[in-house]
Design an enzyme around this catalytic site. Structure first.
Site, short mmCIF file in Angstrom:
data_model
loop_
_atom_site.label_atom_id
_atom_site.label_comp_id
_atom_site.label_asym_id
_atom_site.label_seq_id
_atom_site.Cartn_x
_atom_site.Cartn_y
_atom_site.Cartn_z
N SER A 265 46.05 2.40 9.24
CA SER A 265 44.93 2.18 10.15
C SER A 265 44.58 3.48 10.89
O SER A 265 44.29 4.49 10.26
CB SER A 265 45.28 1.04 11.12
OG SER A 265 44.15 0.61 11.83
N ASP B 107 38.19 -6.32 5.05
CA ASP B 107 38.57 -5.41 6.12
C ASP B 107 37.36 -4.57 6.51
O ASP B 107 36.70 -4.00 5.63
CB ASP B 107 39.70 -4.50 5.60
CG ASP B 107 40.27 -3.57 6.66
OD1 ASP B 107 39.72 -3.50 7.77
OD2 ASP B 107 41.29 -2.92 6.36
N HIS C 86 42.89 -6.59 7.21
CA HIS C 86 43.36 -5.30 7.72
C HIS C 86 44.84 -5.34 8.08
O HIS C 86 45.34 -6.31 8.64
CB HIS C 86 42.54 -4.93 8.96
CG HIS C 86 42.84 -3.57 9.50
ND1 HIS C 86 42.52 -2.41 8.84
CD2 HIS C 86 43.45 -3.18 10.65
CE1 HIS C 86 42.89 -1.37 9.54
NE2 HIS C 86 43.47 -1.80 10.66
#
Length: 311
Positions: free
Chosen positions: A159, A253, A283
């Site tokens: 991320s 995502d 995600h």
């Protein structure tokens, strides 16, 4: 249209019974604690690695870090990975990513150094990037003492940590740092949020467009900064000579297209890329390996392929 995997649907349904406030509706401390609570979904911990807590000096002071050695490492130097956790630059810690780093260590046979860089909003851009760069440089300089082969050193992250990792990997071309490979898990690589998936999957689950924008507002409040290659590795003008990459992404995502676009840019520049997009996954699904089978599978693929690039 993307369809959530059945296990993800079950998880979303269970979460709907216990609705939680939006990130901006709670204090930063509560938001961070909610992230710590997610550890319960990460799965059983592999205890076979040897753990050592470290303090790494940086230009602004020092950051905490945790070094993971695989079992029976012996005296031989091993490939290493500097790992940068996700959390939207606002939350995340050595503990939230402990299980993932243990798996990366054991399954890949890698020495992993996880770094607790400074968080926003207390420390806005470029604090996290500065800490990540300084920590990577320190690990490079002290590789022998850590048991790491400095010629086989990667940078990785998930991320927002993926953005920090990609920034180090790309800047290493001019700084001469020993980055042999980059590993990215569901990376958020464009702070301008120009990927089509930001709109396509704006409602998540687990990461929404609104939450993504909130995170960027806290970490990079100046819109001009968001267009820089360090803040948005995807907006880099030239990808030639970048380290080879392993990219694992989720189909459902908001930043799915960040991973696709980054992989395509690297490949077009002649960089070796191994990309894996998991259908129906949200995600940061590898952090949910305790309840999502594909999360565990993704960690195994990530660890083994990153290990392959380093050997």
């Amino acid at each position: 249209m993307s369809v959530l995997h059945a296990q993800v649907q079950q998880l979303v349904h269970a979460a709907s019974a216990r609705p939680t406030p939006q990130p901006w509706e709670m204090s930063i401390a509560d938001y961070r604690q909610a992230g710590e609570n997610m550890r319960a979904l990460s799965g059983p911990v592999d205890e076979r690695s040897t753990i050592e807590d470290l303090t790494i000096p940086t230009r602004e002071g020092a950051v905490a870090a945790r070094c993971y050695h695989p079992p029976a490492a012996g005296p031989t130097l091993r490939p290493g990975v500097v790992y940068l956790h996700g959390g939207g630059f606002v939350r995340g810690s050595l503990d939230t990513h402990d299980r993932l780093c243990r798996e990366l260590c054991v399954q890949g046979g890698l020495i992993v150094v996880s770094v607790a860089y400074r968080l926003a909003p207390e420390n806005p851009y470029p604090a996290a990037q500065d800490d990540a760069v300084d920590a990577f440089s320190w690990v490079s300089e002290h590789a022998d003492g850590l048991g790491i082969d400095v010629e086989s050193l990667a940078v990785a992250g998930d991320s927002s940590g993926g953005a920090l990792a990609a920034g180090i990997a790309l800047s290493s071309r001019v700084q001469g740092s020993p980055v042999k490979a980059q590993g990215l898990l569901c990376p958020a690589l464009d702070a301008t949020m120009s990927s089509d998936s930001v709109k396509r999957h704006m409602d998540g689950p687990f990461l929404t467009r609104a939450a993504l924008e909130w995170s960027y507002d806290l970490y990079i409040p100046d819109a001009a900064d968001r267009r820089s290659g360090l803040a948005s590795p995807l907006l880099t003008q030239d990808f030639a000579g970048a380290p080879p990459a392993v990219i694992v992404s989720a189909q459902v995502d908001p930043v799915a297209d960040d991973a696709r676009r980054y992989g395509a840019e690297l490949a077009a520049a002649g960089v070796h890329v191994r990309s894996h997009e998991y259908e129906g996954m949200p995600h940061s699904f590898p952090l949910l390996a305790g309840v999502l089978d594909d999360g565990g599978h993704a960690i195994t693929v990530f660890a083994r392929e990153l290990s392959d690039l380093l050997r």
